[in-house]
Scaffold this motif. Structure first.
Motif, PDB file in Angstrom:
ATOM      1  N   ASN A 131       2.052  -0.016 -58.795  1.00 50.64           N
ATOM      2  CA  ASN A 131       1.457   1.307 -58.633  1.00 50.64           C
ATOM      3  C   ASN A 131       1.648   2.060 -59.942  1.00 50.64           C
ATOM      4  O   ASN A 131       2.773   2.323 -60.362  1.00 50.64           O
ATOM      5  CB  ASN A 131       2.125   2.074 -57.489  1.00 50.64           C
ATOM      6  CG  ASN A 131       1.722   3.534 -57.477  1.00 50.64           C
ATOM      7  OD1 ASN A 131       0.565   3.872 -57.722  1.00 50.64           O
ATOM      8  ND2 ASN A 131       2.679   4.420 -57.215  1.00 50.64           N
ATOM      9  N   SER A 136       3.672  11.645 -56.780  1.00 47.78           N
ATOM     10  CA  SER A 136       4.262  11.385 -55.468  1.00 47.78           C
ATOM     11  C   SER A 136       4.680  12.707 -54.841  1.00 47.78           C
ATOM     12  O   SER A 136       4.809  13.723 -55.521  1.00 47.78           O
ATOM     13  CB  SER A 136       5.474  10.448 -55.570  1.00 47.78           C
ATOM     14  OG  SER A 136       6.645  11.160 -55.873  1.00 47.78           O
ATOM     15  N   TYR A 148      -1.089   4.671 -54.684  1.00 49.28           N
ATOM     16  CA  TYR A 148      -0.067   4.104 -53.803  1.00 49.28           C
ATOM     17  C   TYR A 148      -0.689   3.666 -52.476  1.00 49.28           C
ATOM     18  O   TYR A 148      -0.320   2.626 -51.924  1.00 49.28           O
ATOM     19  CB  TYR A 148       1.069   5.094 -53.558  1.00 49.28           C
ATOM     20  CG  TYR A 148       2.272   4.434 -52.929  1.00 49.28           C
ATOM     21  CD1 TYR A 148       3.292   3.928 -53.721  1.00 49.28           C
ATOM     22  CD2 TYR A 148       2.370   4.283 -51.547  1.00 49.28           C
ATOM     23  CE1 TYR A 148       4.392   3.286 -53.161  1.00 49.28           C
ATOM     24  CE2 TYR A 148       3.456   3.637 -50.970  1.00 49.28           C
ATOM     25  CZ  TYR A 148       4.467   3.147 -51.788  1.00 49.28           C
ATOM     26  OH  TYR A 148       5.538   2.494 -51.227  1.00 49.28           O
ATOM     27  N   ASP A 170       6.868   0.425 -58.531  1.00 46.34           N
ATOM     28  CA  ASP A 170       6.300   1.759 -58.329  1.00 46.34           C
ATOM     29  C   ASP A 170       6.630   2.627 -59.536  1.00 46.34           C
ATOM     30  O   ASP A 170       7.731   3.180 -59.639  1.00 46.34           O
ATOM     31  CB  ASP A 170       6.858   2.368 -57.038  1.00 46.34           C
ATOM     32  CG  ASP A 170       6.266   3.735 -56.738  1.00 46.34           C
ATOM     33  OD1 ASP A 170       5.356   4.181 -57.475  1.00 46.34           O
ATOM     34  OD2 ASP A 170       6.730   4.372 -55.770  1.00 46.34           O
ATOM     35  N   SER A 172       5.705   5.495 -60.255  1.00 42.19           N
ATOM     36  CA  SER A 172       5.907   6.930 -59.989  1.00 42.19           C
ATOM     37  C   SER A 172       7.391   7.289 -59.992  1.00 42.19           C
ATOM     38  O   SER A 172       7.757   8.464 -60.070  1.00 42.19           O
ATOM     39  CB  SER A 172       5.279   7.328 -58.646  1.00 42.19           C
ATOM     40  OG  SER A 172       6.045   6.856 -57.548  1.00 42.19           O
TER      41      SER A 172
END
Length: 385
Positions: A131, A136, A148, A170, A172
């Motif tokens: 991602n 977020s 996401y 991820d 983020s």
């Protein structure tokens, strides 16, 4: 340990020169070019910057202790103790007596084990699902990203495939997790290929406070993966900041030197001489398969998808197939506030993402079973990086 070059007298392989030409610059004349202003600072400014991270009043009762810590940090800065904890490189390195950072040695070992997992034909097929959005709900935006959600769509499909493991990266977390950073590439490769170490030896740099670098965890994720699937939005016609940071720091995986003792750390003249004697540009991530999904809201999706694909192919990763590469728009020129609702309604896009994941798995299976045909894969390129 395998050396970064097979023969110091090998034919040349560097930008702008054919592999059979003789260098026009004598090796002893390869002096590094210098002249930029020094970034070194005085003690007062260093202490001020160091202590700004402790502005919370909760630290006020600890001011005297913090001053002692700041003095110790100043000593490390003054004496440029980039890697204060080292040990002898030992057998397998060009200079076994060279003091190597224990941090680098740990990162190297993690990569070695990841390569073993990748080579194990009895192990599950692994997909690294990335991602790339910095957004977020756990920080300022207050809402999850569409990237996401699309990663979740792909992950659901991948989890249904027998014999496939999924590892989620991820990015983020760079914006929402304490102490999570990817420091920028320092462009050692542009000085000489041999100066760019695999894995990167630029970080951590304790004397400059350049710590908490995530890349030593990320390198093994790429190495052990049989397939990479990147999902990213478009930011200002380009890849996102977290994705670009990771991309730049992966340069060491594409031609980087796995033996820092061969250049005695960061000695640019030694590295220049090594490159000019002949460099084989080891492709540490070659033959992994990839898929890329890019989504935008107005412009740039096609260009970012193409640049992602070109980047991975330049590292000799293999495209999984046309359906594994996707660029689409969600809520084209519509309000940002309703973009998640636009994604809800775009069931065709969600299915296209599922198909990208399915295509990646099909290609991974075909490669493991020896059925994947890649035209030109065995040809030797006349030009390297």
């Amino acid at each position: 340990m395998e050396r970064a070059f097979s023969n110091p007298a090998a034919r040349l392989s560097f930008r702008g020169t054919s592999m059979t030409e003789t260098p026009t610059t004598p090796l002893h004349d390869l002096e590094p070019r210098t002249g930029t202003p020094s970034p070194r600072m005085e003690r007062d400014e260093f202490i001020r910057r160091f202590l700004t991270r402790f502005r919370d009043p909760a630290f006020d009762p600890l001011s005297s202790e913090l001053r002692k810590v700041a003095d110790a940090a100043w000593d490390g800065y003054c004496n440029s103790r980039k890697s204060p904890r080292t040990r002898k490189a030992g057998p397998g390195f060009a200079d076994p007596d060279y003091d190597l950072s224990v941090d680098w040695l740990a990162a190297q070992e993690a990569i070695r084990l990841a390569e073993q997992r990748y080579q194990d034909a009895e192990s599950p097929l692994r997909v690294l699902l990335i991602n790339s959005s910095p957004r977020s709900e756990h920080t300022c935006p207050g809402e999850m990203s569409k990237s996401y959600r699309l990663v979740d769509v792909a992950r659901d499909v991948l989890h249904q495939q027998p014999g496939v493991e999924v590892n989620l990266l991820d990015l983020s977390r760079l914006t929402s997790e304490y102490g999570r950073q990817i420091h920028p590439c320092k462009a050692c490769f542009s000085t000489a290929a041999a100066l760019c170490h695999w894995p990167c030896s630029c970080y951590p740099n304790y004397s400059l406070g350049q710590v908490h670098d995530w890349m030593n965890d990320i390198y093994p994720m790429w190495v052990e993966a049989h397939g990479i699937m990147i999902v990213t939005p478009v930011h200002w016609y380009q890849a996102t900041s977290p994705l670009k940071l990771m991309m730049d720091r992966l340069v060491c995986a594409d031609g980087g030197n796995p033996d820092p003792t061969s250049t005695h750390g960061k000695h640019p003249k030694e590295a220049k001489q090594m490159e000019m004697r002949g460099w084989d540009y080891p492709r540490h991530l070659a033959d992994r398969l990839f898929s890329v999904v890019v989504h935008g809201d107005a412009e740039g999706a096609e260009n970012v998808r193409r640049s992602m694909s070109d980047w991975m192919q330049s590292m000799e990763l293999l495209p999984a197939g046309s359906l594994a590469e996707l660029d689409r728009y969600i809520g084209y020129w519509e309000p940002y506030a309703t973009s998640h609702e636009a994604l809800d309604a775009d069931e065709a896009l969600q299915e296209e993402v599922r198909n990208a994941a399915r295509t990646l798995v099909e290609a991974m299976l075909a490669k493991r079973e020896g059925r994947l045909v890649v035209p030109g894969a065995k040809l030797k390129q006349p030009r390297q990086k």
